[in-house]
Design a protein around this motif. Structure first.
Motif, mmCIF file in Angstrom:
data_model
loop_
_atom_site.group_PDB
_atom_site.id
_atom_site.type_symbol
_atom_site.label_atom_id
_atom_site.label_comp_id
_atom_site.label_asym_id
_atom_site.label_seq_id
_atom_site.Cartn_x
_atom_site.Cartn_y
_atom_site.Cartn_z
ATOM 1 N N GLN A 612 0.862 -1.176 0.000
ATOM 2 C CA GLN A 612 0.000 0.000 0.000
ATOM 3 C C GLN A 612 0.905 1.235 0.000
ATOM 4 N N VAL A 613 0.693 2.137 -0.939
ATOM 5 C CA VAL A 613 1.550 3.310 -1.090
ATOM 6 C C VAL A 613 0.725 4.561 -0.819
ATOM 7 N N SER A 614 1.281 5.463 0.019
ATOM 8 C CA SER A 614 0.552 6.683 0.368
ATOM 9 C C SER A 614 1.542 7.785 0.729
ATOM 10 N N MET A 615 1.023 8.975 0.977
ATOM 11 C CA MET A 615 1.822 10.100 1.461
ATOM 12 C C MET A 615 1.277 10.533 2.814
ATOM 13 N N ILE A 616 2.164 10.946 3.695
ATOM 14 C CA ILE A 616 1.744 11.437 5.009
ATOM 15 C C ILE A 616 2.404 12.788 5.268
ATOM 16 N N PRO A 617 1.748 13.638 6.060
ATOM 17 C CA PRO A 617 2.400 14.898 6.447
ATOM 18 C C PRO A 617 3.464 14.640 7.512
ATOM 19 N N VAL A 618 4.522 15.424 7.481
ATOM 20 C CA VAL A 618 5.606 15.304 8.451
ATOM 21 C C VAL A 618 5.815 16.670 9.088
ATOM 22 N N SER A 619 5.813 16.692 10.409
ATOM 23 C CA SER A 619 5.852 17.968 11.138
ATOM 24 C C SER A 619 7.243 18.281 11.676
ATOM 25 N N GLY A 620 8.271 17.921 10.958
ATOM 26 C CA GLY A 620 9.621 18.198 11.425
ATOM 27 C C GLY A 620 10.411 16.930 11.663
ATOM 28 N N SER A 621 11.517 17.038 12.365
ATOM 29 C CA SER A 621 12.405 15.898 12.575
ATOM 30 C C SER A 621 11.914 14.959 13.670
ATOM 31 N N SER A 622 10.821 15.298 14.326
ATOM 32 C CA SER A 622 10.171 14.401 15.285
ATOM 33 C C SER A 622 8.693 14.326 14.939
ATOM 34 N N PHE A 623 8.193 13.136 14.753
ATOM 35 C CA PHE A 623 6.777 12.978 14.433
ATOM 36 C C PHE A 623 6.314 11.608 14.904
ATOM 37 N N THR A 624 5.019 11.380 14.887
ATOM 38 C CA THR A 624 4.431 10.135 15.386
ATOM 39 C C THR A 624 3.758 9.395 14.242
ATOM 40 N N TYR A 625 3.955 8.094 14.223
ATOM 41 C CA TYR A 625 3.311 7.257 13.208
ATOM 42 C C TYR A 625 2.866 5.959 13.891
ATOM 43 N N THR A 626 1.707 5.453 13.502
ATOM 44 C CA THR A 626 1.203 4.200 14.065
ATOM 45 C C THR A 626 1.548 3.051 13.136
ATOM 46 N N PHE A 627 2.291 2.102 13.657
ATOM 47 C CA PHE A 627 2.683 0.929 12.881
ATOM 48 C C PHE A 627 1.711 -0.200 13.190
ATOM 49 N N PRO A 628 0.930 -0.617 12.188
ATOM 50 C CA PRO A 628 -0.079 -1.658 12.430
ATOM 51 C C PRO A 628 0.555 -3.004 12.785
ATOM 52 N N ALA A 629 -0.229 -3.847 13.397
ATOM 53 C CA ALA A 629 0.228 -5.189 13.779
ATOM 54 C C ALA A 629 0.692 -5.969 12.556
ATOM 55 N N HIS A 630 1.688 -6.778 12.766
ATOM 56 C CA HIS A 630 2.309 -7.653 11.764
ATOM 57 C C HIS A 630 2.387 -6.998 10.382
ATOM 58 N N THR A 631 3.113 -5.888 10.340
ATOM 59 C CA THR A 631 3.314 -5.192 9.080
ATOM 60 C C THR A 631 4.778 -4.780 8.929
ATOM 61 N N LEU A 632 5.150 -4.588 7.678
ATOM 62 C CA LEU A 632 6.417 -3.981 7.316
ATOM 63 C C LEU A 632 6.098 -2.609 6.727
ATOM 64 N N THR A 633 6.746 -1.568 7.253
ATOM 65 C CA THR A 633 6.480 -0.205 6.806
ATOM 66 C C THR A 633 7.787 0.469 6.422
ATOM 67 N N ALA A 634 7.782 1.203 5.320
ATOM 68 C CA ALA A 634 8.930 1.995 4.902
ATOM 69 C C ALA A 634 8.477 3.439 4.720
ATOM 70 N N ILE A 635 9.224 4.370 5.325
ATOM 71 C CA ILE A 635 8.927 5.793 5.225
ATOM 72 C C ILE A 635 10.109 6.477 4.558
ATOM 73 N N LYS A 636 9.851 7.154 3.443
ATOM 74 C CA LYS A 636 10.899 7.888 2.740
ATOM 75 C C LYS A 636 10.753 9.374 3.023
ATOM 76 N N LEU A 637 11.796 9.947 3.631
ATOM 77 C CA LEU A 637 11.824 11.357 3.961
ATOM 78 C C LEU A 637 12.744 12.072 2.980
ATOM 79 N N THR A 638 12.241 13.093 2.346
ATOM 80 C CA THR A 638 13.035 13.884 1.414
ATOM 81 C C THR A 638 13.397 15.200 2.081
ATOM 82 N N GLY A 639 14.684 15.450 2.235
ATOM 83 C CA GLY A 639 15.132 16.654 2.910
ATOM 84 C C GLY A 639 16.627 16.792 2.807
ATOM 85 N N SER A 640 17.247 17.262 3.865
ATOM 86 C CA SER A 640 18.693 17.448 3.841
ATOM 87 C C SER A 640 19.281 17.183 5.209
ATOM 88 N N ILE A 641 20.501 16.665 5.200
ATOM 89 C CA ILE A 641 21.222 16.435 6.439
ATOM 90 C C ILE A 641 21.725 17.763 6.979
#
Length: 859
Positions: A612-641
């Protein structure tokens, strides 16, 4: 069917439940917190982690069209959709007797064995398959897949293996095997990098000629060194059919029969041929012998046995059992790696044995080797478990399985003769592992998550290449080796169907990793408030529910992989990213949400287990995400070091290939300058990890102004500090001449860390007083060294372990630092003569755990 006893971890567990899993979000007093630092580099991530063990037989298990002599387009499309990057060929057990010249063309009429049947590595029956070596090489090129090759030690030899390397990688057009490749339509070399010598040789039915070693001897020693083996009254075989080894060879009663010794060549004078247990006589020619004379001829080199035609020499009666006793000398791994690297020194030639006796035999034989392959299967055949308990049991077993991989990495890293490579060339949930209520569990979501857990470990620990078993199979009938339906693709192929060559849940898992993993792994994330689940069994230990690994790419994008292993609970999790400024949104790929643990993709139908592919809002370098039971999740953040500006650290990877600058990768811009006066400072490609800098004198001198100069960023008297590096001393200096690792310029600058030439100990002259280690630094071996100043204590570390603690004062000095040379090189204070890599300087006293991390994260 006899079970295949690969390396595996077995666990007995119990209970019974339902397939439906209620999902809940856990409300805890504190969310789990996953933290990682974007400005770290633990190890490179190899794209060759994403691949499978592919087998040649049955036309590549149905993916090759023998009529049109091509891979079925539907398979290639399904394969390219997933994007796998590596393919092990020609397989494992099945290919232990695969002869490569039978699997390539005969374009210039110099390869008479082209097209002959292969011999099945377990049943010894003939195998005819059009998915031969040439076809597999074309497929790998067409799909951008790198092939790794498993060579048939069971019936091969070093000369034949070297000829294979010529065919695959050779560039000398006068070589007959390079000419054969060109005549078969491929002028350019294929450039195959990884070779295994044999497959699972630790199993009796895969020892082949090693079953003939003297009683009481270690087969590992024979595998490494070779030696003379003997067989007594072994059934003879045909060139294209060895199935008689399973029972007996019966004479056809035909004139001029030709049979073979299975494991030739035959040592002269050791052979005896029997027909129905009666010994016949060996002769040089049948001339002069009559129709009743029981005689035979033998070609010692090929093992070919000939019988008479009934006029000159007796014909073995129809149905008579023909056996042979003989001795033969067989070469070992050391001979293979020498012969193959003489053709292409860049290739990696791996031992398939990986136990302590093999490592000891390699050391005793003084054999330099690239590494070892391993088959870390997780196996559980407790059929009575409920689905949830079976999932928890097998998932918890993976940790013990992976310990074997990581422990082998640690062992090989410390072996002076080893290149340190560990290649899991088969792995996953195997050996027909399922429960009664879900016999296709190996194809479903739970098995895909288990494979992902392997991958997390491989990514974080710098495994260079891996192959999931298996690439493709018939999910309904699986293979003949008892592993069960575990393939990445199914061989279903109905003309006109939209869903040919179905993708398993594991295929979708690989698709996620291929698209959502960067090229560099960050330091391992820390997880606070980590929840756990409890597997079934007696006194089980809790298992962490959350696993995470973070990577980045050359563009500065970050990829956060998180697996929630918990079978029932979702977890709202805080993610904290240090030294990174992300954009306002992030891409998310997710696999498994809302699906049953045994959910699979039905053959020939629309897939159910998909990303399942989607976009989520990100509120900075600290944010909260709910990881569902028995799932694999990948989050790609585009920004700069965001680089730190405190100037407290410097890190020199020394991976440059040219120039006079040693770049500081810490972000503090403390670049070093290389001097090469009176000696040489040469960039080399074979460092401890990546490249390195090799410092060497010119002529008989042991000193000069060749070193790396580091701008001063701390006063040793004013602060705690740490200096660490990987070093390998090529040659000790003359007696009384010490080799400098770290020093400081200026009138009060001192030799901070050096090797005493007489004792081999580490020493420091901080404060004008000599302090020394207990342990020593050998020549010719990579060694990790570190000096930590903490208050008035000086701590010497060798290979990640605290060696000794001394007391010393320090003098104030603000001179620049030197790596590899004293501030005034001389006969008694010589330069480092050897290679230096992965240099770390820090304006703080690193802890024992942090020093251990510097040592252990280096591949």
């Amino acid at each position: 069917m006899k079970l295949k006893k690969r390396f595996m971890v077995l666990l007995s567990v119990l209970t019974l439940s339902s397939t439906i899993i209620p999902l809940t979000t856990v409300s805890a007093t504190a969310n789990p917190v996953i933290s990682f630092n974007a400005n770290t580099n633990a190890t490179n991530v190899s794209p060759l982690l994403f691949g499978g063990n592919h087998r040649y037989y049955k036309n590549g298990i149905g993916m090759y069209d023998s009529v049109n002599q091509q891979v079925y387009p539907d398979f290639e499309n399904s394969y390219n959709d997933i994007g796998l990057k590596t393919m092990r060929y020609p397989g494992g057990t099945i290919a232990n007797l695969f002869q490569w010249q039978r699997g390539v063309g005969n374009g210039n009429n110099t390869n008479p064995d082209s097209g002959l049947p292969q011999i099945h590595g377990k049943t010894f029956a003939p195998e005819i398959s059009d998915f031969d070596l040439d076809a597999a090489l074309k497929f790998s090129e067409d799909t951008g897949t790198e092939m790794t090759y498993m060579y048939n030690m069971g019936n091969g030899n070093p000369t034949d293996a070297a000829n294979l390397v010529q065919y695959l990688n050779g560039t000398n057009t006068s070589n007959p095997y390079v000419q054969l490749r060109i005549s078969n339509g491929h002028p350019a070399p294929y450039n195959i990098n990884y070779f295994e010598i044999g497959n699972e040789t630790y199993l009796g039915y895969q020892k082949y000629w090693l079953n003939g070693i003297p009683a009481g001897q270690d087969y590992q020693n024979y595998y490494v060194n070779g030696g003379t083996i003997s067989f007594t009254k072994q059934p003879v075989v045909l060139k294209g059919d060895w199935s008689s080894l399973n029972n007996k060879y019966s004479s056809t009663g035909a004139a001029g029969q030709q049979v073979y010794v299975a494991y030739g060549p035959v040592t002269a004078g050791t052979d005896a041929v029997y027909v129905d247990n009666t010994a016949w006589t060996k002769v040089a020619t049948f001339a002069g012998y009559g129709p009743n004379d029981p005689v035979y001829q033998l070609d010692n080199n090929s093992g070919l046995i000939r019988f008479g035609n009934g006029v000159n020499g007796k014909i073995p009666p129809a149905g008579a059992a023909i056996t042979v006793s003989y001795s033969s000398y067989h070469f070992g791994y050391k001979d293979y790696i020498t012969a193959m690297k003489s053709v292409d020194p860049s290739i990696k030639v791996l031992s398939n044995l990986h136990d302590g006796k093999t490592i000891a035999a390699l050391a005793a034989a003084n054999v330099a080797y690239d590494g070892m392959s391993i088959h870390p299967y997780t196996v559980n055949q407790n059929r009575t478990l409920s689905l949830v308990d079976y999932y928890k049991a097998t998932m918890s077993q993976v940790g013990a399985t992976l310990y074997e991989v990581n422990n082998l990495q640690r062992i090989l890293k410390n072996e002076p003769l080893s290149g340190g490579i560990v290649y899991p060339s088969e792995y996953g949930l195997g050996q027909d592992s399922h429960i009664n209520e879900s016999k296709n569990y190996q194809l479903g979501l739970g098995s895909a998550l288990i494979t992902a857990k392997y991958q997390f470990n491989f990514i974080q620990n710098g495994v260079p290449v891996a192959a999931k078993h298996s690439m493709i199979d018939d999910w309904a009938t699986n293979d003949t080796l008892g592993n069960g339906p575990a393939a990445i693709f199914n061989s279903n192929n109905i003309p006109g169907s939209s869903y040919n060559f179905s993708q398993s849940a594991t295929a979708q898992m690989f698709k996620l990793l291929v698209n959502m993993t960067g090229s560099v792994a960050l330091d391992a994330p820390t997880i606070q408030n980590i929840p756990t689940y409890t597997p079934p069994g007696t006194n089980p230990k809790p298992v962490n529910s959350l696993n995470a690994v973070a990577t980045k790419d050359a563009n500065g994008d970050l990829y956060v992989l998180v697996m929630n292993e918990d079978p029932t609970n979702d977890y709202a999790t805080n993610l904290n990213i240090a030294n990174y400024a992300p954009g306002a949104s992030a891409a998310v790929w997710k696999l498994g949400e809302g699906l049953a643990l045994d959910q699979l993709n039905p053959s020939g139908q629309a897939p159910v287990v998909v990303n399942q592919v989607s976009m989520i809002p990100v509120s900075g370098s600290s944010f909260t995400y709910t990881f569902p039971a028995h799932t694999l999740t990948a989050i790609k953040l585009t920004g700069s070091i965001v680089l730190p500006s405190d100037g407290s650290t410097a890190h020199y990877k020394l991976d440059e290939t040219s120039g006079s600058i040693a770049a500081d990768s810490s972000g503090n811009n403390l670049n070093g300058t290389i001097s090469s006066t009176g000696g040489t400072a040469t960039w080399v490609s074979q460092g401890k990890t990546g490249g390195a800098l090799d410092l060497a004198p010119i002529g008989t001198s042991t000193f000069g102004d060749y070193f790396i100069k580091i701008p001063n960023f701390f006063d040793p008297a004013a602060t705690d500090f740490t200096m660490a590096a990987w070093v390998k001393l090529d040659q000790a200096s003359n007696a009384g001449s010490n080799q400098t690792i770290f020093a400081q310029e200026g009138s009060s600058g001192r030799s901070i860390l050096y090797r005493d030439v007489n004792s081999g100990q580490l020493r420091s002259y901080l404060g004008g007083v000599t302090s020394m280690s207990t342990g020593t630094i050998p020549t010719g071996t990579w060694t990790h060294v570190a000096l930590v100043k903490s208050g008035s204590n000086l701590q010497f570390y060798i290979n990640g372990v605290l060696d000794s603690t001394r007391t010393a004062t320090t003098q104030s000095s603000t001179g620049d630092f030197r790596i590899g040379a004293h501030k005034s090189p001389s006969v008694t204070s010589a330069n480092w003569n050897g290679v230096i890599d992965e240099v770390h300087l820090s304006k703080k006293a690193l802890t024992a755990a942090e020093i251990s991390n510097l040592y252990n994260v280096t591949p």
